[in-house]
Write a protein that holds these residues in place. Structure first.
Motif, PDB file in Angstrom:
ATOM      1  N   LEU A   1     -23.972 -43.127  23.737  1.00  0.00           N
ATOM      2  CA  LEU A   1     -25.010 -43.044  24.761  1.00  0.00           C
ATOM      3  C   LEU A   1     -26.204 -42.214  24.299  1.00  0.00           C
ATOM      4  CD1 LEU A   1     -22.915 -42.613  28.044  1.00  0.00           C
ATOM      5  CD2 LEU A   1     -24.036 -44.672  27.199  1.00  0.00           C
ATOM      6  N   VAL A   2     -25.943 -41.126  23.579  1.00  0.00           N
ATOM      7  CA  VAL A   2     -27.012 -40.284  23.027  1.00  0.00           C
ATOM      8  C   VAL A   2     -26.623 -39.924  21.596  1.00  0.00           C
ATOM      9  CG1 VAL A   2     -27.736 -39.333  25.248  1.00  0.00           C
ATOM     10  CG2 VAL A   2     -25.960 -38.164  23.926  1.00  0.00           C
ATOM     11  N   ASP A   3     -27.605 -39.619  20.767  1.00  0.00           N
ATOM     12  CA  ASP A   3     -27.276 -39.268  19.385  1.00  0.00           C
ATOM     13  C   ASP A   3     -26.821 -37.812  19.299  1.00  0.00           C
ATOM     14  OD1 ASP A   3     -29.602 -37.638  19.300  1.00  0.00           O
ATOM     15  OD2 ASP A   3     -30.804 -39.277  18.493  1.00  0.00           O
ATOM     16  N   SER A   4     -26.317 -37.413  18.139  1.00  0.00           N
ATOM     17  CA  SER A   4     -25.731 -36.085  17.991  1.00  0.00           C
ATOM     18  C   SER A   4     -26.761 -34.984  18.169  1.00  0.00           C
ATOM     19  CB  SER A   4     -25.061 -35.954  16.614  1.00  0.00           C
ATOM     20  OG  SER A   4     -25.997 -36.196  15.574  1.00  0.00           O
ATOM     21  N   ALA A   5     -27.997 -35.214  17.774  1.00  0.00           N
ATOM     22  CA  ALA A   5     -29.036 -34.197  17.950  1.00  0.00           C
ATOM     23  C   ALA A   5     -29.318 -33.963  19.422  1.00  0.00           C
ATOM     24  CB  ALA A   5     -30.317 -34.623  17.224  1.00  0.00           C
ATOM     25  N   ARG A   6     -29.364 -35.038  20.206  1.00  0.00           N
ATOM     26  CA  ARG A   6     -29.579 -34.901  21.646  1.00  0.00           C
ATOM     27  C   ARG A   6     -28.405 -34.171  22.293  1.00  0.00           C
ATOM     28  NH1 ARG A   6     -33.962 -35.044  23.889  1.00  0.00           N
ATOM     29  NH2 ARG A   6     -34.494 -37.031  22.925  1.00  0.00           N
ATOM     30  N   LEU A   7     -27.175 -34.506  21.885  1.00  0.00           N
ATOM     31  CA  LEU A   7     -25.998 -33.830  22.425  1.00  0.00           C
ATOM     32  C   LEU A   7     -26.060 -32.337  22.143  1.00  0.00           C
ATOM     33  CD1 LEU A   7     -23.123 -33.682  23.597  1.00  0.00           C
ATOM     34  CD2 LEU A   7     -22.266 -34.412  21.364  1.00  0.00           C
ATOM     35  N   THR A   8     -26.410 -31.967  20.927  1.00  0.00           N
ATOM     36  CA  THR A   8     -26.511 -30.549  20.577  1.00  0.00           C
ATOM     37  C   THR A   8     -27.565 -29.849  21.416  1.00  0.00           C
ATOM     38  OG1 THR A   8     -25.818 -30.986  18.301  1.00  0.00           O
ATOM     39  CG2 THR A   8     -27.027 -28.939  18.701  1.00  0.00           C
ATOM     40  N   GLU A   9     -28.685 -30.527  21.653  1.00  0.00           N
ATOM     41  CA  GLU A   9     -29.769 -29.910  22.418  1.00  0.00           C
ATOM     42  C   GLU A   9     -29.391 -29.719  23.882  1.00  0.00           C
ATOM     43  OE1 GLU A   9     -34.576 -30.443  23.280  1.00  0.00           O
ATOM     44  OE2 GLU A   9     -33.454 -32.087  22.373  1.00  0.00           O
ATOM     45  N   PHE A  10     -28.861 -30.748  24.522  1.00  0.00           N
ATOM     46  CA  PHE A  10     -28.651 -30.605  25.962  1.00  0.00           C
ATOM     47  C   PHE A  10     -27.402 -29.812  26.306  1.00  0.00           C
ATOM     48  CE2 PHE A  10     -26.300 -34.823  25.931  1.00  0.00           C
ATOM     49  CZ  PHE A  10     -25.143 -34.406  26.578  1.00  0.00           C
ATOM     50  N   SER A  11     -26.469 -29.624  25.358  1.00  0.00           N
ATOM     51  CA  SER A  11     -25.260 -28.864  25.663  1.00  0.00           C
ATOM     52  C   SER A  11     -25.371 -27.396  25.288  1.00  0.00           C
ATOM     53  CB  SER A  11     -24.053 -29.493  24.957  1.00  0.00           C
ATOM     54  OG  SER A  11     -24.213 -29.474  23.549  1.00  0.00           O
ATOM     55  N   ALA A  12     -26.494 -26.989  24.725  1.00  0.00           N
ATOM     56  CA  ALA A  12     -26.707 -25.591  24.361  1.00  0.00           C
ATOM     57  C   ALA A  12     -27.080 -24.768  25.588  1.00  0.00           C
ATOM     58  CB  ALA A  12     -27.812 -25.491  23.305  1.00  0.00           C
ATOM     59  N   PRO A  13     -26.829 -23.450  25.572  1.00  0.00           N
ATOM     60  CA  PRO A  13     -27.213 -22.611  26.716  1.00  0.00           C
ATOM     61  C   PRO A  13     -28.706 -22.715  27.007  1.00  0.00           C
ATOM     62  CG  PRO A  13     -25.745 -21.411  25.250  1.00  0.00           C
ATOM     63  CD  PRO A  13     -26.104 -22.683  24.537  1.00  0.00           C
ATOM     64  N   ALA A  14     -29.034 -22.929  28.272  1.00  0.00           N
ATOM     65  CA  ALA A  14     -30.434 -23.062  28.688  1.00  0.00           C
ATOM     66  C   ALA A  14     -30.823 -22.039  29.744  1.00  0.00           C
ATOM     67  CB  ALA A  14     -30.694 -24.469  29.219  1.00  0.00           C
ATOM     68  N   PHE A  15     -29.839 -21.494  30.453  1.00  0.00           N
ATOM     69  CA  PHE A  15     -30.106 -20.439  31.446  1.00  0.00           C
ATOM     70  C   PHE A  15     -28.825 -19.669  31.704  1.00  0.00           C
ATOM     71  CE2 PHE A  15     -30.677 -18.356  35.471  1.00  0.00           C
ATOM     72  CZ  PHE A  15     -32.017 -17.992  35.488  1.00  0.00           C
ATOM     73  N   GLU A  16     -28.928 -18.349  31.741  1.00  0.00           N
ATOM     74  CA  GLU A  16     -27.796 -17.503  32.076  1.00  0.00           C
ATOM     75  C   GLU A  16     -28.231 -16.480  33.109  1.00  0.00           C
ATOM     76  OE1 GLU A  16     -25.173 -16.140  28.920  1.00  0.00           O
ATOM     77  OE2 GLU A  16     -26.283 -17.361  27.475  1.00  0.00           O
ATOM     78  N   GLY A  17     -27.397 -16.251  34.096  1.00  0.00           N
ATOM     79  CA  GLY A  17     -27.707 -15.301  35.149  1.00  0.00           C
ATOM     80  C   GLY A  17     -26.704 -15.415  36.276  1.00  0.00           C
ATOM     81  N   ALA A  18     -27.027 -14.796  37.392  1.00  0.00           N
ATOM     82  CA  ALA A  18     -26.141 -14.856  38.555  1.00  0.00           C
ATOM     83  C   ALA A  18     -26.515 -16.045  39.421  1.00  0.00           C
ATOM     84  CB  ALA A  18     -26.254 -13.568  39.370  1.00  0.00           C
ATOM     85  N   ASP A  19     -25.515 -16.777  39.884  1.00  0.00           N
ATOM     86  CA  ASP A  19     -25.730 -17.874  40.815  1.00  0.00           C
ATOM     87  C   ASP A  19     -26.090 -17.275  42.176  1.00  0.00           C
ATOM     88  OD1 ASP A  19     -25.326 -19.930  42.778  1.00  0.00           O
ATOM     89  OD2 ASP A  19     -24.094 -21.018  41.338  1.00  0.00           O
ATOM     90  N   GLN A  20     -27.293 -17.562  42.648  1.00  0.00           N
ATOM     91  CA  GLN A  20     -27.764 -16.987  43.906  1.00  0.00           C
ATOM     92  C   GLN A  20     -27.039 -17.538  45.126  1.00  0.00           C
ATOM     93  OE1 GLN A  20     -30.162 -14.428  43.750  1.00  0.00           O
ATOM     94  NE2 GLN A  20     -29.617 -14.730  41.596  1.00  0.00           N
ATOM     95  N   VAL A  21     -26.368 -18.674  44.973  1.00  0.00           N
ATOM     96  CA  VAL A  21     -25.632 -19.272  46.084  1.00  0.00           C
ATOM     97  C   VAL A  21     -24.260 -18.634  46.222  1.00  0.00           C
ATOM     98  CG1 VAL A  21     -24.576 -21.405  46.953  1.00  0.00           C
ATOM     99  CG2 VAL A  21     -26.888 -21.452  45.994  1.00  0.00           C
ATOM    100  N   PHE A  22     -23.546 -18.506  45.109  1.00  0.00           N
ATOM    101  CA  PHE A  22     -22.159 -18.044  45.147  1.00  0.00           C
ATOM    102  C   PHE A  22     -21.978 -16.609  44.670  1.00  0.00           C
ATOM    103  CE2 PHE A  22     -21.625 -22.736  44.501  1.00  0.00           C
ATOM    104  CZ  PHE A  22     -21.144 -23.001  45.770  1.00  0.00           C
ATOM    105  N   GLY A  23     -23.010 -16.021  44.063  1.00  0.00           N
ATOM    106  CA  GLY A  23     -22.896 -14.655  43.585  1.00  0.00           C
ATOM    107  C   GLY A  23     -22.023 -14.503  42.360  1.00  0.00           C
TER     108      GLY A  23
END
Length: 353
Positions: free
Chosen positions: A261-283
């Motif tokens: 469905l997607v090439d290996s470069a796309r898989l590596t890009e979209f599965s990498a960390p993009a945001f880390e923090g506290a979930d404001q909904v669940f804490g």
């Protein structure tokens, strides 16, 4: 592995802990587990029985979002207003697809004028989201976008391709992979009799802390069998929730891992960390890739899992693990306020592999 997992889910059904369960696992392109147990509304559950599994469908929506990028319809940093100009009011003009995929766009909850019976009205829901004021400036905080996520991705898809999410699911995923009838956003009328009927273990979900101050309305955070058995909902394009067999969903994730469905470069890009923090909904702590939470549910911290995938309200779960070549999905007919069954099965899988 097939025998171990089959014995385990048979025991769960035999002891009354579950009614109907499906488990499917691919490893490196091969289907190594295809286990089913129990029944739904008196009918045996089969590998191909579609089950409404709530947010498990976010895995499909997020995958379609990757295909929108891979096929050139959008970029991750494309402004939402580039194709949806009216969305830019109340400070949302800076929102991008990246913010939508990381649940940082600032619209975790549906506007209060939208009720469950209005969810099938696509235009009304999207107009309300466009006019809504965000809880935070896009990109500055993360909060689980329970129902809004699917409409945000879906409206971007509709405006760039001219297709609904259910049409794209058929054209880009189920037909090419030969899994038609196993993944749906909007089930056709003739398919409804084949769907498993859900059962609610407890009529009342445990109350959230400070329930009166909760960001999500109860119907957005607590899955209901009545909702999942409702014909109007099952026939509607609501791509934050949806219908899946475990085998169909695992096959989709396997196709992602195998480069179909997607090439290996796309898989590596979209599965990498993009945001880390506290979930404001669940804490709770949140670590987001582009469209998916990162980490296998229940994995020990030292495992440092690179798996990604969404659970579904009521106890279902699916993930893809690029490091181990594993695509996993578990669906079930009994809604419970925990993920004990999924955790027990993934533990068997992790110990055995």
């Amino acid at each position: 592995m097939q025998e171990q997992i089959q014995r385990h889910i048979d025991m769960l059904v035999r002891t009354g802990m579950e009614d109907g369960v499906q488990v499917a696992v691919y490893q490196d392109g091969a289907l190594i587990v295809d286990a089913v147990a129990g029944s739904a509304d008196g009918r045996p559950v089969t590998s191909g029985t579609p089950i409404f599994s709530f947010s498990l469908a976010k895995n499909v929506t997020a995958t379609l979002a990757q295909l929108l990028v891979a096929r050139g319809f959008l970029d991750y940093d494309s402004p939402v207003t580039e194709v949806w100009p009216e969305f830019g009011v109340h400070g949302k003009s800076t929102a991008t697809l990246r913010h939508v995929l990381t649940h940082t766009v600032g619209l975790p909850a549906m506007p209060r004028e939208i009720t469950p019976d209005q969810l099938p009205d696509w235009s009304r829901v999207c107009a309300s989201l466009a006019a809504a004021e965000p809880r935070w400036p896009p990109g500055t905080a993360m909060g689980y976008h329970s129902y809004t996520f699917g409409y945000l991705v879906g409206e971007l898809a509709r405006r760039t391709t001219g297709r609904s999410m259910s049409e794209l699911l058929h054209e880009w995923i189920t037909a090419p992979l030969g899994i038609e009838g196993q993944l749906y956003f909007a089930a056709p009328e003739q398919a409804l009799p084949e769907l498993a009927r859900l059962e609610q273990q407890a009529r009342q979900w445990p109350a959230d802390p400070d329930d009166d101050e909760a960001i999500l309305a109860p119907w957005e955070s607590r899955p209901s069998a009545d909702f999942g058995n409702n014909g109007d909902i099952l026939r509607a394009d609501i791509p934050s929730v949806g219908i899946a067999s475990a085998r169909g969903l695992a096959a989709m994730f396997d196709a992602v891992l195998q480069g179909k469905l997607v090439d290996s470069a796309r898989l590596t890009e979209f599965s990498a960390p993009a945001f880390e923090g506290a979930d404001q909904v669940f804490g709770t702590p949140a670590r987001m890739a582009l469209g998916f939470p990162i980490g296998r549910m229940g994995a020990p911290a030292e495992e440092n899992s690179v798996a990604f995938g969404w659970p579904g309200g009521g106890g279902s779960y699916a993930y893809a693990d690029p490091a181990r070549g594993i695509a996993f999905a578990l669906t079930k007919t009994r809604l419970v306020p925990n993920f004990d069954t999924a955790l027990s099965v993934t533990t068997i899988l992790a110990d055995g592999s």
